[in-house]
Design a protein around this motif. Structure first.
Motif, PDB file in Angstrom:
ATOM      1  N   LYS A  41       0.880  -1.224  -0.149  1.00 42.07           N
ATOM      2  CA  LYS A  41      -0.113  -0.229  -0.006  1.00 42.07           C
ATOM      3  C   LYS A  41       0.753   1.238   0.159  1.00 42.07           C
ATOM      4  CE  LYS A  41      -3.727  -2.776   0.512  1.00 42.07           C
ATOM      5  NZ  LYS A  41      -3.740  -3.664  -0.325  1.00 42.07           N
ATOM      6  N   ASN A  42       0.538   2.071   1.039  1.00 41.83           N
ATOM      7  CA  ASN A  42       1.291   3.488   0.852  1.00 41.83           C
ATOM      8  C   ASN A  42       2.831   3.378   1.607  1.00 41.83           C
ATOM      9  OD1 ASN A  42      -0.526   5.136  -0.318  1.00 41.83           O
ATOM     10  ND2 ASN A  42      -1.808   5.321   1.572  1.00 41.83           N
ATOM     11  N   GLU A  43       3.099   2.117   2.227  1.00 42.52           N
ATOM     12  CA  GLU A  43       4.379   1.780   2.959  1.00 42.52           C
ATOM     13  C   GLU A  43       5.178   1.268   1.696  1.00 42.52           C
ATOM     14  OE1 GLU A  43       4.974   3.213   5.739  1.00 42.52           O
ATOM     15  OE2 GLU A  43       2.665   3.859   5.785  1.00 42.52           O
ATOM     16  N   ASN A  44       5.431   1.506   0.629  1.00 35.21           N
ATOM     17  CA  ASN A  44       5.982   0.976  -0.444  1.00 35.21           C
ATOM     18  C   ASN A  44       7.371   1.303  -0.868  1.00 35.21           C
ATOM     19  OD1 ASN A  44       5.684   2.980  -1.766  1.00 35.21           O
ATOM     20  ND2 ASN A  44       3.675   2.515  -2.631  1.00 35.21           N
ATOM     21  N   ILE A  45       7.920   2.291   0.051  1.00 33.03           N
ATOM     22  CA  ILE A  45       9.095   2.963  -0.391  1.00 33.03           C
ATOM     23  C   ILE A  45      10.337   1.894  -0.719  1.00 33.03           C
ATOM     24  CG2 ILE A  45      11.077   4.414   0.211  1.00 33.03           C
ATOM     25  CD1 ILE A  45       8.612   6.163   1.159  1.00 33.03           C
ATOM     26  N   GLU A  46      10.417   0.885   0.380  1.00 30.33           N
ATOM     27  CA  GLU A  46      11.611   0.100   0.356  1.00 30.33           C
ATOM     28  C   GLU A  46      11.380  -0.882  -0.775  1.00 30.33           C
ATOM     29  OE1 GLU A  46      13.034  -2.224   3.906  1.00 30.33           O
ATOM     30  OE2 GLU A  46      12.424  -0.656   5.153  1.00 30.33           O
ATOM     31  N   CYS A  47      10.170  -1.364  -1.151  1.00 30.32           N
ATOM     32  CA  CYS A  47       9.961  -2.104  -2.277  1.00 30.32           C
ATOM     33  C   CYS A  47      10.420  -1.473  -3.605  1.00 30.32           C
ATOM     34  CB  CYS A  47       8.440  -2.596  -2.340  1.00 30.32           C
ATOM     35  SG  CYS A  47       8.039  -4.024  -3.593  1.00 30.32           S
ATOM     36  N   LEU A  48       9.857  -0.092  -3.685  1.00 28.32           N
ATOM     37  CA  LEU A  48      10.079   0.533  -4.844  1.00 28.32           C
ATOM     38  C   LEU A  48      11.785   0.793  -5.115  1.00 28.32           C
ATOM     39  CD1 LEU A  48       7.384   3.440  -4.707  1.00 28.32           C
ATOM     40  CD2 LEU A  48       7.391   1.535  -6.019  1.00 28.32           C
ATOM     41  N   ASP A  49      12.370   1.075  -3.890  1.00 28.16           N
ATOM     42  CA  ASP A  49      13.862   0.947  -3.989  1.00 28.16           C
ATOM     43  C   ASP A  49      14.430  -0.370  -4.511  1.00 28.16           C
ATOM     44  OD1 ASP A  49      13.551   3.582  -3.090  1.00 28.16           O
ATOM     45  OD2 ASP A  49      14.511   3.085  -1.211  1.00 28.16           O
ATOM     46  N   ASP A  50      14.029  -1.396  -4.102  1.00 25.81           N
ATOM     47  CA  ASP A  50      14.472  -2.719  -4.557  1.00 25.81           C
ATOM     48  C   ASP A  50      14.034  -2.921  -5.839  1.00 25.81           C
ATOM     49  OD1 ASP A  50      15.325  -3.291  -1.896  1.00 25.81           O
ATOM     50  OD2 ASP A  50      13.617  -4.415  -1.421  1.00 25.81           O
ATOM     51  N   VAL A  51      13.047  -2.703  -6.319  1.00 25.11           N
ATOM     52  CA  VAL A  51      12.684  -3.031  -7.992  1.00 25.11           C
ATOM     53  C   VAL A  51      13.428  -2.170  -8.734  1.00 25.11           C
ATOM     54  CG1 VAL A  51      10.538  -4.143  -7.524  1.00 25.11           C
ATOM     55  CG2 VAL A  51      10.455  -1.657  -7.906  1.00 25.11           C
ATOM     56  N   LEU A  52      13.701  -0.620  -8.307  1.00 25.56           N
ATOM     57  CA  LEU A  52      14.397   0.064  -9.144  1.00 25.56           C
ATOM     58  C   LEU A  52      16.100  -0.390  -9.056  1.00 25.56           C
ATOM     59  CD1 LEU A  52      14.488   2.607 -10.854  1.00 25.56           C
ATOM     60  CD2 LEU A  52      14.967   3.906  -8.938  1.00 25.56           C
ATOM     61  N   HIS A  53      16.536  -0.747  -7.883  1.00 27.46           N
ATOM     62  CA  HIS A  53      17.807  -1.211  -7.751  1.00 27.46           C
ATOM     63  C   HIS A  53      18.098  -2.290  -8.649  1.00 27.46           C
ATOM     64  CE1 HIS A  53      21.619  -2.040  -6.061  1.00 27.46           C
ATOM     65  NE2 HIS A  53      21.472  -3.452  -5.762  1.00 27.46           N
ATOM     66  N   ASN A  54      16.933  -3.307  -8.511  1.00 25.93           N
ATOM     67  CA  ASN A  54      17.184  -4.428  -9.370  1.00 25.93           C
ATOM     68  C   ASN A  54      17.337  -4.251 -11.086  1.00 25.93           C
ATOM     69  OD1 ASN A  54      17.151  -6.300  -7.163  1.00 25.93           O
ATOM     70  ND2 ASN A  54      15.091  -6.734  -7.656  1.00 25.93           N
ATOM     71  N   SER A  55      16.450  -3.321 -11.460  1.00 27.08           N
ATOM     72  CA  SER A  55      16.472  -2.675 -12.664  1.00 27.08           C
ATOM     73  C   SER A  55      17.684  -2.237 -13.333  1.00 27.08           C
ATOM     74  CB  SER A  55      15.302  -1.828 -13.057  1.00 27.08           C
ATOM     75  OG  SER A  55      15.308  -1.245 -14.241  1.00 27.08           O
ATOM     76  N   GLU A  56      18.125  -1.351 -12.487  1.00 25.71           N
ATOM     77  CA  GLU A  56      19.536  -0.524 -12.449  1.00 25.71           C
ATOM     78  C   GLU A  56      20.552  -1.560 -12.730  1.00 25.71           C
ATOM     79  OE1 GLU A  56      20.243   2.653 -12.982  1.00 25.71           O
ATOM     80  OE2 GLU A  56      18.262   3.357 -12.691  1.00 25.71           O
ATOM     81  N   GLU A  57      20.559  -2.785 -11.674  1.00 28.74           N
ATOM     82  CA  GLU A  57      21.628  -3.619 -11.833  1.00 28.74           C
ATOM     83  C   GLU A  57      21.471  -4.362 -13.228  1.00 28.74           C
ATOM     84  OE1 GLU A  57      23.305  -7.080  -8.917  1.00 28.74           O
ATOM     85  OE2 GLU A  57      21.396  -6.192  -8.395  1.00 28.74           O
ATOM     86  N   GLN A  58      20.239  -4.919 -13.564  1.00 29.22           N
ATOM     87  CA  GLN A  58      20.139  -5.379 -15.001  1.00 29.22           C
ATOM     88  C   GLN A  58      20.837  -4.661 -16.026  1.00 29.22           C
ATOM     89  OE1 GLN A  58      16.172  -6.320 -15.496  1.00 29.22           O
ATOM     90  NE2 GLN A  58      16.093  -7.984 -14.092  1.00 29.22           N
ATOM     91  N   LEU A  59      20.440  -3.262 -16.121  1.00 26.55           N
ATOM     92  CA  LEU A  59      20.863  -2.403 -16.995  1.00 26.55           C
ATOM     93  C   LEU A  59      22.397  -2.510 -17.106  1.00 26.55           C
ATOM     94  CD1 LEU A  59      20.541  -0.235 -19.297  1.00 26.55           C
ATOM     95  CD2 LEU A  59      20.209   1.459 -17.521  1.00 26.55           C
ATOM     96  N   ASN A  60      23.052  -2.090 -15.781  1.00 31.28           N
ATOM     97  CA  ASN A  60      24.449  -2.141 -15.632  1.00 31.28           C
ATOM     98  C   ASN A  60      25.348  -3.189 -15.961  1.00 31.28           C
ATOM     99  OD1 ASN A  60      26.662  -0.273 -14.870  1.00 31.28           O
ATOM    100  ND2 ASN A  60      27.007  -1.468 -12.982  1.00 31.28           N
ATOM    101  N   ASN A  61      24.671  -4.610 -15.709  1.00 27.95           N
ATOM    102  CA  ASN A  61      25.076  -5.854 -16.049  1.00 27.95           C
ATOM    103  C   ASN A  61      25.397  -6.007 -17.480  1.00 27.95           C
ATOM    104  OD1 ASN A  61      25.756  -6.528 -13.486  1.00 27.95           O
ATOM    105  ND2 ASN A  61      23.840  -7.736 -13.187  1.00 27.95           N
ATOM    106  N   ALA A  62      24.119  -5.543 -18.270  1.00 22.23           N
ATOM    107  CA  ALA A  62      24.120  -5.728 -19.490  1.00 22.23           C
ATOM    108  C   ALA A  62      25.198  -4.605 -20.403  1.00 22.23           C
ATOM    109  CB  ALA A  62      22.766  -5.238 -20.223  1.00 22.23           C
ATOM    110  N   TYR A  63      25.217  -3.484 -19.896  1.00 19.63           N
ATOM    111  CA  TYR A  63      26.111  -2.530 -20.357  1.00 19.63           C
ATOM    112  C   TYR A  63      27.719  -3.135 -20.416  1.00 19.63           C
ATOM    113  CZ  TYR A  63      29.186   1.492 -19.949  1.00 19.63           C
ATOM    114  OH  TYR A  63      30.063   2.248 -20.343  1.00 19.63           O
ATOM    115  N   LEU A  64      27.766  -3.345 -19.092  1.00 20.77           N
ATOM    116  CA  LEU A  64      29.274  -4.066 -18.620  1.00 20.77           C
ATOM    117  C   LEU A  64      29.664  -5.121 -19.547  1.00 20.77           C
ATOM    118  CD1 LEU A  64      29.613  -3.263 -14.880  1.00 20.77           C
ATOM    119  CD2 LEU A  64      30.626  -2.205 -16.617  1.00 20.77           C
ATOM    120  N   SER A  65      28.768  -5.920 -19.777  1.00 26.19           N
ATOM    121  CA  SER A  65      28.708  -7.322 -20.370  1.00 26.19           C
ATOM    122  C   SER A  65      29.245  -7.098 -21.978  1.00 26.19           C
ATOM    123  CB  SER A  65      27.580  -8.171 -20.321  1.00 26.19           C
ATOM    124  OG  SER A  65      27.821  -9.356 -21.327  1.00 26.19           O
ATOM    125  N   LYS A  66      28.281  -5.884 -22.420  1.00 25.28           N
ATOM    126  CA  LYS A  66      28.591  -5.550 -23.895  1.00 25.28           C
ATOM    127  C   LYS A  66      29.695  -4.980 -24.079  1.00 25.28           C
ATOM    128  CE  LYS A  66      25.788  -5.978 -26.696  1.00 25.28           C
ATOM    129  NZ  LYS A  66      25.338  -7.001 -27.881  1.00 25.28           N
TER     130      LYS A  66
END
Length: 154
Positions: A41-66
């Protein structure tokens, strides 16, 4: 013959447009963010941080791999390639990624202007960045490495 080619081209463009429209999601809508909202519900900040962090990590991994693949590529693998061209490609890719991140952040600011002063700006911002990161992953995947393109040729 020209008429048939023109008709084929028009049909292809029409199908591509329809297919593209079907896949286009709202930039402020993300499955991961929706799940955070549903679960917390409205207490979602940690969850949002986690999903954004995962997305950033996927992006960074793909970038570094390429980037690693580009760095490992011998200039001999492409026609008339040389070390200077390889260096330019590497430098360009690094600069391109930095500029893309600036673009993503700026784009999300514009795309989400209607959320300014809203309680839902964080959720929309997270969705936008996740969606843009997914698109960037596809773009990075499209960058061809000479050794990969030769093995895919029939």
């Amino acid at each position: 013959m020209k008429k048939a080619t023109g008709l084929l081209f028009t049909a292809f463009i029409s199908l591509y447009s329809i297919d593209s429209m079907a896949k286009t999601a709202k930039i402020d809508d993300s499955k991961d963010v929706s799940e955070c909202i549903k679960k917390f519900k409205n207490e979602n900040i940690e969850c949002l941080d986690d999903v954004l962090h995962n997305s950033e990590e996927q992006l960074n991994n793909a970038y570094l791999s390429k980037l690693t693949k580009i760095k490992k590529t011998s200039p001999d693998e492409w026609w008339m390639g040389d070390e200077q061209q390889k260096k330019e490609v590497i430098d360009s890719f690094i600069a391109n990624q930095k500029k893309w991140i600036e673009y993503r952040d700026s784009y999300c600011g514009v795309a989400l202007w209607s959320y300014q002063n809203s309680d839902h700006l964080g959720e929309a911002q997270t969705s936008c960045e996740i969606n843009m990161n997914k698109r960037r992953l596809e773009e990075i995947d499209l960058i061809q490495i000479p050794s990969e393109t030769e093995s895919e040729t029939p």
